[in-house]
Design a protein around this motif. Sequence first.
Motif, PDB file in Angstrom:
ATOM      1  N   GLU A   1     -31.851   4.742  64.634  1.00 21.05           N
ATOM      2  CA  GLU A   1     -32.776   4.195  65.629  1.00 21.05           C
ATOM      3  C   GLU A   1     -32.108   2.990  66.278  1.00 21.05           C
ATOM      4  OE1 GLU A   1     -37.339   2.712  65.639  1.00 21.05           O
ATOM      5  OE2 GLU A   1     -36.612   3.574  63.770  1.00 21.05           O
ATOM      6  N   ILE A   2     -31.533   3.210  67.431  1.00 20.50           N
ATOM      7  CA  ILE A   2     -30.775   2.153  68.098  1.00 20.50           C
ATOM      8  C   ILE A   2     -31.251   2.027  69.536  1.00 20.50           C
ATOM      9  CG2 ILE A   2     -28.481   1.411  68.877  1.00 20.50           C
ATOM     10  CD1 ILE A   2     -27.364   3.045  66.463  1.00 20.50           C
ATOM     11  N   GLU A   3     -31.670   0.823  69.897  1.00 22.99           N
ATOM     12  CA  GLU A   3     -32.017   0.530  71.296  1.00 22.99           C
ATOM     13  C   GLU A   3     -30.794  -0.056  71.942  1.00 22.99           C
ATOM     14  OE1 GLU A   3     -35.566  -1.853  72.570  1.00 22.99           O
ATOM     15  OE2 GLU A   3     -36.107  -1.481  70.494  1.00 22.99           O
ATOM     16  N   GLY A   4     -30.420   0.424  73.120  1.00 23.10           N
ATOM     17  CA  GLY A   4     -29.202  -0.065  73.750  1.00 23.10           C
ATOM     18  C   GLY A   4     -28.011   0.659  73.156  1.00 23.10           C
ATOM     19  N   GLU A   5     -26.851   0.015  73.272  1.00 23.05           N
ATOM     20  CA  GLU A   5     -25.628   0.688  72.844  1.00 23.05           C
ATOM     21  C   GLU A   5     -24.750  -0.266  72.052  1.00 23.05           C
ATOM     22  OE1 GLU A   5     -22.445   3.068  75.413  1.00 23.05           O
ATOM     23  OE2 GLU A   5     -24.531   3.459  75.975  1.00 23.05           O
ATOM     24  N   ILE A   6     -24.297   0.181  70.909  1.00 22.89           N
ATOM     25  CA  ILE A   6     -23.368  -0.644  70.129  1.00 22.89           C
ATOM     26  C   ILE A   6     -22.021  -0.617  70.842  1.00 22.89           C
ATOM     27  CG2 ILE A   6     -22.158  -0.861  67.926  1.00 22.89           C
ATOM     28  CD1 ILE A   6     -24.581   0.581  66.644  1.00 22.89           C
ATOM     29  N   PRO A   7     -21.434  -1.782  71.145  1.00 20.46           N
ATOM     30  CA  PRO A   7     -20.147  -1.783  71.848  1.00 20.46           C
ATOM     31  C   PRO A   7     -19.099  -1.024  71.035  1.00 20.46           C
ATOM     32  CG  PRO A   7     -21.067  -3.997  71.732  1.00 20.46           C
ATOM     33  CD  PRO A   7     -21.906  -3.140  70.855  1.00 20.46           C
ATOM     34  N   CYS A   8     -18.322  -0.177  71.710  1.00 20.57           N
ATOM     35  CA  CYS A   8     -17.352   0.622  70.951  1.00 20.57           C
ATOM     36  C   CYS A   8     -16.229  -0.255  70.389  1.00 20.57           C
ATOM     37  CB  CYS A   8     -16.804   1.769  71.791  1.00 20.57           C
ATOM     38  SG  CYS A   8     -16.029   1.226  73.294  1.00 20.57           S
ATOM     39  N   GLY A   9     -16.071  -1.464  70.944  1.00 13.36           N
ATOM     40  CA  GLY A   9     -15.036  -2.355  70.405  1.00 13.36           C
ATOM     41  C   GLY A   9     -15.474  -3.104  69.159  1.00 13.36           C
ATOM     42  N   LEU A  10     -16.738  -2.950  68.795  1.00 13.84           N
ATOM     43  CA  LEU A  10     -17.256  -3.669  67.625  1.00 13.84           C
ATOM     44  C   LEU A  10     -17.070  -2.791  66.393  1.00 13.84           C
ATOM     45  CD1 LEU A  10     -18.829  -6.236  66.691  1.00 13.84           C
ATOM     46  CD2 LEU A  10     -20.919  -4.892  66.957  1.00 13.84           C
TER      47      LEU A  10
ATOM     48  N   SER B   1     -22.144  -1.773  58.628  1.00 20.13           N
ATOM     49  CA  SER B   1     -20.799  -1.395  59.082  1.00 20.13           C
ATOM     50  C   SER B   1     -20.907  -0.752  60.460  1.00 20.13           C
ATOM     51  CB  SER B   1     -20.174  -0.402  58.101  1.00 20.13           C
ATOM     52  OG  SER B   1     -20.107  -0.990  56.819  1.00 20.13           O
ATOM     53  N   PHE B   2     -20.036  -1.191  61.348  1.00 15.48           N
ATOM     54  CA  PHE B   2     -20.002  -0.645  62.706  1.00 15.48           C
ATOM     55  C   PHE B   2     -18.690   0.095  62.899  1.00 15.48           C
ATOM     56  CE2 PHE B   2     -22.674  -4.410  62.905  1.00 15.48           C
ATOM     57  CZ  PHE B   2     -23.779  -3.961  63.621  1.00 15.48           C
ATOM     58  N   GLN B   3     -18.789   1.306  63.405  1.00 17.80           N
ATOM     59  CA  GLN B   3     -17.568   2.049  63.707  1.00 17.80           C
ATOM     60  C   GLN B   3     -17.856   3.072  64.804  1.00 17.80           C
ATOM     61  OE1 GLN B   3     -15.388   4.836  60.902  1.00 17.80           O
ATOM     62  NE2 GLN B   3     -14.050   3.037  60.848  1.00 17.80           N
ATOM     63  N   GLY B   4     -17.062   2.976  65.868  1.00 17.70           N
ATOM     64  CA  GLY B   4     -17.166   3.959  66.953  1.00 17.70           C
ATOM     65  C   GLY B   4     -18.556   4.055  67.550  1.00 17.70           C
ATOM     66  N   GLY B   5     -19.254   2.937  67.636  1.00 17.55           N
ATOM     67  CA  GLY B   5     -20.576   2.953  68.250  1.00 17.55           C
ATOM     68  C   GLY B   5     -21.698   3.335  67.305  1.00 17.55           C
ATOM     69  N   ARG B   6     -21.375   3.569  66.040  1.00 19.21           N
ATOM     70  CA  ARG B   6     -22.413   3.900  65.058  1.00 19.21           C
ATOM     71  C   ARG B   6     -22.555   2.747  64.050  1.00 19.21           C
ATOM     72  NH1 ARG B   6     -22.833   9.520  62.614  1.00 19.21           N
ATOM     73  NH2 ARG B   6     -24.985   8.834  62.810  1.00 19.21           N
TER      74      ARG B   6
ATOM     75  N   PRO C   1     -30.536  -8.609  74.216  1.00 17.14           N
ATOM     76  CA  PRO C   1     -29.744  -7.808  73.280  1.00 17.14           C
ATOM     77  C   PRO C   1     -28.998  -6.662  73.957  1.00 17.14           C
ATOM     78  CG  PRO C   1     -31.920  -8.246  72.384  1.00 17.14           C
ATOM     79  CD  PRO C   1     -31.942  -8.740  73.795  1.00 17.14           C
ATOM     80  N   ILE C   2     -27.713  -6.542  73.619  1.00 16.48           N
ATOM     81  CA  ILE C   2     -26.937  -5.366  74.037  1.00 16.48           C
ATOM     82  C   ILE C   2     -27.426  -4.167  73.229  1.00 16.48           C
ATOM     83  CG2 ILE C   2     -24.632  -4.332  74.100  1.00 16.48           C
ATOM     84  CD1 ILE C   2     -23.502  -7.178  74.158  1.00 16.48           C
ATOM     85  N   ALA C   3     -27.714  -4.441  71.979  1.00 16.74           N
ATOM     86  CA  ALA C   3     -28.238  -3.384  71.097  1.00 16.74           C
ATOM     87  C   ALA C   3     -29.146  -4.011  70.050  1.00 16.74           C
ATOM     88  CB  ALA C   3     -27.094  -2.628  70.424  1.00 16.74           C
ATOM     89  N   ARG C   4     -30.204  -3.291  69.757  1.00 18.61           N
ATOM     90  CA  ARG C   4     -31.072  -3.613  68.609  1.00 18.61           C
ATOM     91  C   ARG C   4     -30.989  -2.424  67.670  1.00 18.61           C
ATOM     92  NH1 ARG C   4     -35.726  -7.506  70.286  1.00 18.61           N
ATOM     93  NH2 ARG C   4     -36.352  -7.184  68.144  1.00 18.61           N
ATOM     94  N   VAL C   5     -30.427  -2.682  66.517  1.00 20.06           N
ATOM     95  CA  VAL C   5     -30.216  -1.630  65.521  1.00 20.06           C
ATOM     96  C   VAL C   5     -31.370  -1.732  64.537  1.00 20.06           C
ATOM     97  CG1 VAL C   5     -28.627  -0.811  63.754  1.00 20.06           C
ATOM     98  CG2 VAL C   5     -27.728  -1.816  65.866  1.00 20.06           C
ATOM     99  N   HIS C   6     -32.280  -0.777  64.599  1.00 23.81           N
ATOM    100  CA  HIS C   6     -33.518  -0.871  63.816  1.00 23.81           C
ATOM    101  C   HIS C   6     -33.301  -0.361  62.398  1.00 23.81           C
ATOM    102  CE1 HIS C   6     -35.915  -1.955  67.285  1.00 23.81           C
ATOM    103  NE2 HIS C   6     -35.485  -0.905  67.942  1.00 23.81           N
ATOM    104  N   LEU C   7     -33.497  -1.222  61.443  1.00 27.18           N
ATOM    105  CA  LEU C   7     -33.458  -0.788  60.046  1.00 27.18           C
ATOM    106  C   LEU C   7     -34.785  -0.117  59.698  1.00 27.18           C
ATOM    107  CD1 LEU C   7     -31.729  -3.910  58.425  1.00 27.18           C
ATOM    108  CD2 LEU C   7     -30.682  -1.859  59.410  1.00 27.18           C
ATOM    109  N   LYS C   8     -34.786   0.606  58.588  1.00 29.63           N
ATOM    110  CA  LYS C   8     -35.988   1.353  58.191  1.00 29.63           C
ATOM    111  C   LYS C   8     -36.934   0.498  57.343  1.00 29.63           C
ATOM    112  CE  LYS C   8     -33.257   5.645  58.006  1.00 29.63           C
ATOM    113  NZ  LYS C   8     -33.717   6.219  59.281  1.00 29.63           N
TER     114      LYS C   8
END
Length: 500
Positions: free
Chosen positions: A36-45, A78-83, A469-476
């Motif tokens: 559940e991700i709003e926006g986009e995780i930067p691929c460089g992160l 952990s962030f990898q390849g936008g995930r 926010p560029i991305a909001r990564v929603h935890l469960k």
Amino acid sequence: MQNLLAKTTTSKPYNRQDWQKGYESQPNEYEYWIDEIEGEIPCGLNGTLFRNGPGLFDIHGTPIGHPFDGDGMVSAISFQGGRAHFRNRFVRTEGFVKEQEAGKMLYRGVFGTQKPGGWLNNAFDFKLKNIANTNIIHWGDKLLALWEAAEPHRLDPHTLETLGLDYLDGILQPGDAFAAHPWIDPSCDMDGGAPCLVNFSIKPGLSTTITIYELNQEGKLLRRHAHSIPGFSFIHDFTITPNYCIFFQNPVTFNPLPFLFGLQGAGECVKFQPHQPTRIVVIPRTPPYQGVKILETQTGFIFHHANAFESSDKICIDSVCYQSLPQVQPDTSYKEVDFDTLDPGQLWRFTLNLKDETVQSQMVESRCCEFPSVHPDKVGRPYRYLFIGAAHDATGNAPLQGILKLDLKTQERQLWSFAPKGYISEPIFVPQSDAISEDRGWVLTVVYDASRHRSDVVILDGQDLNRGPIARVHLKHHIPYGLHGSWTQKCFINCQSKIQ
Ligand SMILES: [Fe+2]
């Protein structure tokens, strides 16, 4: 969600019941890909955000007396390849394991937790529970959970499994302390420009012994030196420059009797002394480590320093300073704290003149703020940008609901606020790998969202917080309010095999 830098509202931007829910225990351990991700995780992160903080606010139903006494729970995002992947584990300290097995509270807490049964059941019980809850660093190929009064615990970075106490390959002896606030000097002249980790330990008493440790990237000891300074000390953090370690000796006294007789926690026996100055201890980092200077400045209490740097024969130190030690009354729950009665943390610059041993101080930011973060390459150096947790309103004391960016050159400010339902944790600035500008990167923070009783990992643009926010990564689920953490460029999951 609003972005109101200068506006002061008449009604409060937070709700006490909302804020209190961030102090609910999180007894569960999770491991999942975040879907559940709003926006986009930067691929460089790419890398891992490690966080540490109290995970339990009760031991089998018995509430702890202070959040600093809660068992350490480490999270890895952990962030990898936008995930993004989430995992959390409690640190299996000796005390945690024993209390889980016993099904009841077995230890007093340093900051005010007393075992059930009144003073008779607490008097002369000096067992120390190393709760490993304050910080988490990856250094020397080890993941270490830190708590300032005892040894680090080593965890497996891939699984967060607790591997046991770690003595840093013999640098520490059993019972030694290792503070929870190491700094990484990005380029140490003594080591040919290699980075090194600088940390300290405090042995309090009528006089205080400060031991400084410097470790290379392999975790081997480069330098260790100890210094005795007069008086009792309550020192949580310090700061470094290329040539100095600087400690602020807060003006406090310690009366151990209520602790000995089981009436109060040791932390509650620390009393702020408003009529005594703060002493600033300047210790050379270079051998033979002589010429320690102790300067005095106005009174105040400091937990955290933002940064320091040298400028000819002066040292500038930026710190979050409280007019007095923020303490909750012993018979009042920390959840019932009246924010209006406590002094806010405010950012001050202290300028030390080492020649005439004088100190000038100036408030830099009056807004209530805590948990500073700077570009890792600027640690100990002149710097321009500071990111820090801040209150929504420009005045008064309140929970931290926003991230404030300070441009120390132009005095420009940017604030992104998560009020009224969001409560932030320490921001961490992660530079982009090819960045030229000091603020080009991302600001990561975990935000407790009271409207859903869940937490988000939020990514902000370091150059423009106003973007939101560029991305909001929603935890469960929620993560209780944490203390400190760190970023490493290593990703510790086998992403390919675990993608679902
Ligand atoms: Fe801290």
